[in-house]
Design a protein around this motif. Structure first.
Motif, PDB file in Angstrom:
ATOM      1  N   PHE A   1     -50.540 -37.472   7.362  1.00  0.00           N
ATOM      2  CA  PHE A   1     -50.921 -38.088   6.092  1.00  0.00           C
ATOM      3  C   PHE A   1     -52.431 -38.286   6.023  1.00  0.00           C
ATOM      4  N   SER A   2     -53.020 -38.736   7.129  1.00  0.00           N
ATOM      5  CA  SER A   2     -54.455 -39.033   7.111  1.00  0.00           C
ATOM      6  C   SER A   2     -55.283 -37.748   6.989  1.00  0.00           C
ATOM      7  N   SER A   3     -54.689 -36.597   7.376  1.00  0.00           N
ATOM      8  CA  SER A   3     -55.424 -35.331   7.215  1.00  0.00           C
ATOM      9  C   SER A   3     -55.394 -34.848   5.761  1.00  0.00           C
ATOM     10  N   LEU A   4     -54.467 -35.419   4.965  1.00  0.00           N
ATOM     11  CA  LEU A   4     -54.306 -34.946   3.579  1.00  0.00           C
ATOM     12  C   LEU A   4     -55.141 -35.729   2.576  1.00  0.00           C
ATOM     13  N   GLY A   5     -55.468 -36.964   2.913  1.00  0.00           N
ATOM     14  CA  GLY A   5     -56.219 -37.769   1.947  1.00  0.00           C
ATOM     15  C   GLY A   5     -56.804 -39.022   2.564  1.00  0.00           C
ATOM     16  N   GLU A   6     -57.798 -39.543   1.873  1.00  0.00           N
ATOM     17  CA  GLU A   6     -58.544 -40.702   2.363  1.00  0.00           C
ATOM     18  C   GLU A   6     -57.734 -42.001   2.225  1.00  0.00           C
ATOM     19  N   TRP A   7     -56.994 -42.088   1.107  1.00  0.00           N
ATOM     20  CA  TRP A   7     -56.218 -43.291   0.818  1.00  0.00           C
ATOM     21  C   TRP A   7     -54.731 -43.019   0.983  1.00  0.00           C
ATOM     22  N   LEU A   8     -53.988 -44.073   1.256  1.00  0.00           N
ATOM     23  CA  LEU A   8     -52.538 -43.937   1.381  1.00  0.00           C
ATOM     24  C   LEU A   8     -51.862 -45.163   0.778  1.00  0.00           C
ATOM     25  N   ILE A   9     -50.908 -44.896  -0.121  1.00  0.00           N
ATOM     26  CA  ILE A   9     -50.006 -45.981  -0.546  1.00  0.00           C
ATOM     27  C   ILE A   9     -48.661 -45.661   0.069  1.00  0.00           C
ATOM     28  N   ILE A  10     -48.213 -46.515   0.945  1.00  0.00           N
ATOM     29  CA  ILE A  10     -46.974 -46.236   1.673  1.00  0.00           C
ATOM     30  C   ILE A  10     -46.041 -47.433   1.601  1.00  0.00           C
ATOM     31  N   GLU A  11     -44.764 -47.120   1.442  1.00  0.00           N
ATOM     32  CA  GLU A  11     -43.750 -48.170   1.345  1.00  0.00           C
ATOM     33  C   GLU A  11     -42.989 -48.213   2.661  1.00  0.00           C
ATOM     34  N   PHE A  12     -42.912 -49.372   3.264  1.00  0.00           N
ATOM     35  CA  PHE A  12     -42.096 -49.482   4.479  1.00  0.00           C
ATOM     36  C   PHE A  12     -40.699 -49.940   4.109  1.00  0.00           C
TER      37      PHE A  12
ATOM     38  N   LEU B   1     -40.163 -43.163   1.520  1.00  0.00           N
ATOM     39  CA  LEU B   1     -40.133 -41.868   2.211  1.00  0.00           C
ATOM     40  C   LEU B   1     -40.069 -42.034   3.728  1.00  0.00           C
ATOM     41  N   ILE B   2     -40.694 -43.103   4.235  1.00  0.00           N
ATOM     42  CA  ILE B   2     -40.897 -43.222   5.684  1.00  0.00           C
ATOM     43  C   ILE B   2     -39.577 -43.161   6.467  1.00  0.00           C
ATOM     44  N   HIS B   3     -38.506 -43.755   5.906  1.00  0.00           N
ATOM     45  CA  HIS B   3     -37.204 -43.718   6.607  1.00  0.00           C
ATOM     46  C   HIS B   3     -36.616 -42.309   6.639  1.00  0.00           C
ATOM     47  N   HIS B   4     -36.922 -41.516   5.596  1.00  0.00           N
ATOM     48  CA  HIS B   4     -36.439 -40.121   5.599  1.00  0.00           C
ATOM     49  C   HIS B   4     -37.103 -39.332   6.714  1.00  0.00           C
ATOM     50  N   LEU B   5     -38.406 -39.534   6.888  1.00  0.00           N
ATOM     51  CA  LEU B   5     -39.137 -38.762   7.898  1.00  0.00           C
ATOM     52  C   LEU B   5     -38.871 -39.306   9.301  1.00  0.00           C
ATOM     53  N   ALA B   6     -39.005 -40.652   9.450  1.00  0.00           N
ATOM     54  CA  ALA B   6     -38.895 -41.243  10.788  1.00  0.00           C
ATOM     55  C   ALA B   6     -37.456 -41.202  11.304  1.00  0.00           C
ATOM     56  N   ILE B   7     -36.529 -41.638  10.465  1.00  0.00           N
ATOM     57  CA  ILE B   7     -35.134 -41.685  10.935  1.00  0.00           C
ATOM     58  C   ILE B   7     -34.421 -40.356  10.652  1.00  0.00           C
ATOM     59  N   GLY B   8     -34.577 -39.865   9.404  1.00  0.00           N
ATOM     60  CA  GLY B   8     -33.875 -38.640   9.007  1.00  0.00           C
ATOM     61  C   GLY B   8     -34.334 -37.418   9.784  1.00  0.00           C
ATOM     62  N   LYS B   9     -35.630 -37.322  10.084  1.00  0.00           N
ATOM     63  CA  LYS B   9     -36.160 -36.127  10.753  1.00  0.00           C
ATOM     64  C   LYS B   9     -36.651 -36.426  12.174  1.00  0.00           C
ATOM     65  N   ASN B  10     -36.386 -37.618  12.663  1.00  0.00           N
ATOM     66  CA  ASN B  10     -36.799 -38.014  14.018  1.00  0.00           C
ATOM     67  C   ASN B  10     -38.300 -37.860  14.268  1.00  0.00           C
ATOM     68  N   LEU B  11     -39.116 -38.119  13.234  1.00  0.00           N
ATOM     69  CA  LEU B  11     -40.565 -37.968  13.403  1.00  0.00           C
ATOM     70  C   LEU B  11     -41.185 -39.307  13.798  1.00  0.00           C
ATOM     71  N   PRO B  12     -41.925 -39.357  14.904  1.00  0.00           N
ATOM     72  CA  PRO B  12     -42.575 -40.613  15.305  1.00  0.00           C
ATOM     73  C   PRO B  12     -43.642 -41.035  14.284  1.00  0.00           C
ATOM     74  N   PHE B  13     -43.879 -42.348  14.160  1.00  0.00           N
ATOM     75  CA  PHE B  13     -44.882 -42.879  13.222  1.00  0.00           C
ATOM     76  C   PHE B  13     -46.253 -42.218  13.430  1.00  0.00           C
ATOM     77  N   GLU B  14     -46.576 -42.011  14.700  1.00  0.00           N
ATOM     78  CA  GLU B  14     -47.906 -41.483  15.036  1.00  0.00           C
ATOM     79  C   GLU B  14     -48.126 -40.105  14.392  1.00  0.00           C
ATOM     80  N   LYS B  15     -47.095 -39.258  14.445  1.00  0.00           N
ATOM     81  CA  LYS B  15     -47.191 -37.915  13.858  1.00  0.00           C
ATOM     82  C   LYS B  15     -47.326 -37.989  12.339  1.00  0.00           C
TER      83      LYS B  15
END
Lengths: 457, 58
Positions: free
Chosen positions: A388-399, A369-383
């Motif tokens: 994501f951290s406001s939605l849940g305690e744990w995160l499984i993320i694929e780079f 998903l990260i490439h869709h948001l970061a590259i596709g939607k121009n969203l910085p990693f920080e945002k």
């Protein structure tokens, strides 16, 4: 009485209201609805609908928990684990709800009652399918009158369904702009000419749009029969059952079927995914960009209550059909675009809560998903990390690296714009919000799967 | 044509349309039932014919 709080959307119906007390939701029945509720119960309709899983079960509480002077009875309904709204549902979910509404109306007539409202907002998707949550929707049926909720049914159910069928499922999302339904004359103008020849849209949309524009002075003397109403409801039901979603396939539809990046990619990812879930042992999870729901289905198999979201309507619809077919009760697929999630709507912007405001999970999944948001939607990693951290305690993320086949499709010619899109910067930015617990490369794919735990702030 | 939709009680408009639709569906149902009858007569005859044929073939 402790922390009594009336639900902000529960003020229209004089029959009663919904309120929260001691973190439970209750429904108060006012004295004005006493007779109708007694009939609902004594006729046997209430028990029948609950037994058929069409109406939310409840227990009765005699105590006046709200302290309201109109109080007659309090109901404690079965609590709903996760609220969703019709503008987030897929075509088949809305269609199932429409058919359920007609079935309830038809069944009620056998018991001398009728639905006084017919809107999808009176339903929730619970355990894989729709269920009526507004127990105060019934009134005594007068056989000489047409259906009082007919127009509401047409505008909140039939209009978005027909527009989805003829044009695009995006019209279901329009229910957030038109929570009282898409006006019949507006719908008639949007539908193609061929829809005039279809008896369902021809009669209930085009004819109605013509008739409602005419002067309607002598309607007071209108008399009706039960046979006529049954015929109309049966006609609506068979027409809606035959509606098909306008299928425009998206490029991500067959993500895991046809364009698997490298051999054993899915198998390896699945193995890592399972092991990460075993480490974190979440009870609930949100799968963002679920696609066809491969990993949501795995999570639900592991008895994790899962909400699966994607902006692609057809993917979500297929997943909804799949959950119904397989009778999966703990997976709720919703059409939500993470880059533009449902806002709070209605009076005071409070009637229907925004997606982010009502969503708290143990685990957030962001796979491929990260490439869709970061590259596709121009969203910085920080945002991204912040949300994501406001939605849940744990995160499984694929780079997914920028050299990945899928990333280059999204990148296109803009390669110079995303010099910050590196695994190193990704880790640094996410580390401001999370602690990386696990980091594993997925086979030969060049992609990495992370298990992260939110930092204490 | 000027239409002041907002000044019409939506309930009354929907009552009238239900009367009209119920009428149309009633007529459609009437013709459909006649058609089904005709079909069933022919269907029955055909069955009889094929039944006879089978007997002859025996």
């Amino acid at each position: 009485m402790t922390d009594f709080k009336k639900h902000p959307a529960s003020f229209r119906d004089p029959a009663g209201f919904v309120f929260q007390s001691d973190s439970k939701w209750y429904r108060q029945i006012n004295q004005s609805y006493a007779q109708a509720y007694s009939k609902l119960k004594s006729s046997g309709l209430l028990d029948k609908l609950i037994a058929q899983n069409k109406l939310i079960p409840h227990s009765e509480i005699q105590k006046n928990l709200s302290g309201d002077k109109n109080h007659w009875l309090t109901l404690l309904p079965q609590q709903i684990p996760y609220l969703s709204f019709p503008y987030e549902w897929s075509f088949d979910a809305l269609r199932d709800t429409a058919i359920l509404t007609l079935d309830i109306a038809l069944e009620s007539m056998n018991y001398g009652m009728i639905l006084k409202d017919a809107t999808p907002f009176n339903f929730q998707i619970v355990s894989g399918g729709p269920i009526l949550i507004d127990t105060l929707s019934f009134e005594k049926y007068d056989e000489t009158k047409p259906w009082v909720a007919y127009r509401q049914f047409i505008e909140t159910f039939l209009c978005p369904l027909l527009l989805s069928s003829y044009k695009s499922p995006a019209f279901i999302g329009m229910l957030s702009q038109y929570p009282n339904g898409i006006p019949v004359n507006f719908c008639a103008a949007l539908l193609p000419f061929s829809s005039k020849l279809n008896p369902l849209s021809g009669l209930h949309i085009h004819l109605q749009s013509k008739v409602s524009a005419e002067k309607t002075s002598n309607t007071k003397q209108i008399t009706f029969t039960r046979e006529k109403l049954t015929r109309i409801l049966a006609h609506l039901k068979s027409g809606i059952q035959n509606l098909k979603l306008n299928q425009v396939r998206s490029e991500w539809n067959d993500y895991y079927d046809s364009t698997v990046p490298k051999k054993n990619y899915v198998e390896e990812k699945e193995r890592l995914f399972r092991s990460f879930l075993e480490i974190s042992s979440p009870v609930s999870c949100l799968d963002i960009g679920t696609n066809q729901g491969y990993f949501s289905l795995l999570a639900s198999e592991m008895e994790i209550d899962t909400v699966a979201i994607d902006s692609d309507h057809l993917c979500v619809n297929d997943l909804y059909i799949d959950t119904r077919k397989k009778n999966i009760k703990n997976l709720l697929p919703l059409v939500i675009d993470m880059s533009n999630p449902s806002p709070s709507i209605g009076w005071d912007n409070e009637e229907r809560a925004a997606f982010l405001g009502r969503s708290k999970f143990d685990m957030v999944l962001a796979l491929a998903l990260i490439h869709h948001l970061a590259i596709g939607k121009n969203l910085p990693f920080e945002k991204i990390a912040n949300t994501f951290s406001s939605l849940g305690e744990w995160l499984i993320i694929e780079f997914v690296p920028s050299s990945d086949e899928k990333s280059t499709i999204i990148l296109g010619e803009r390669t110079d714009m995303f010099s910050w899109y590196t695994q190193e910067i990704f880790e640094t930015e996410f580390s401001n919000f999370y602690t990386i617990k696990e980091k594993k490369t997925i086979g030969e794919s060049g992609r990495t799967l992370y298990l992260m735990h939110r930092n204490l702030s | 044509m000027c239409i002041h939709l907002l000044y019409i009680d939506p309930g009354s408009g929907s009552y009238l349309v239900q009367v009209i639709i119920a009428g149309i569906l009633g007529i459609a149902f009437y013709f459909k039932s006649i058609w089904t009858k005709i079909k069933s007569i022919f269907g029955a005859r055909r069955k009889e014919e094929t039944g006879d044929n089978l007997k002859q073939n025996d």
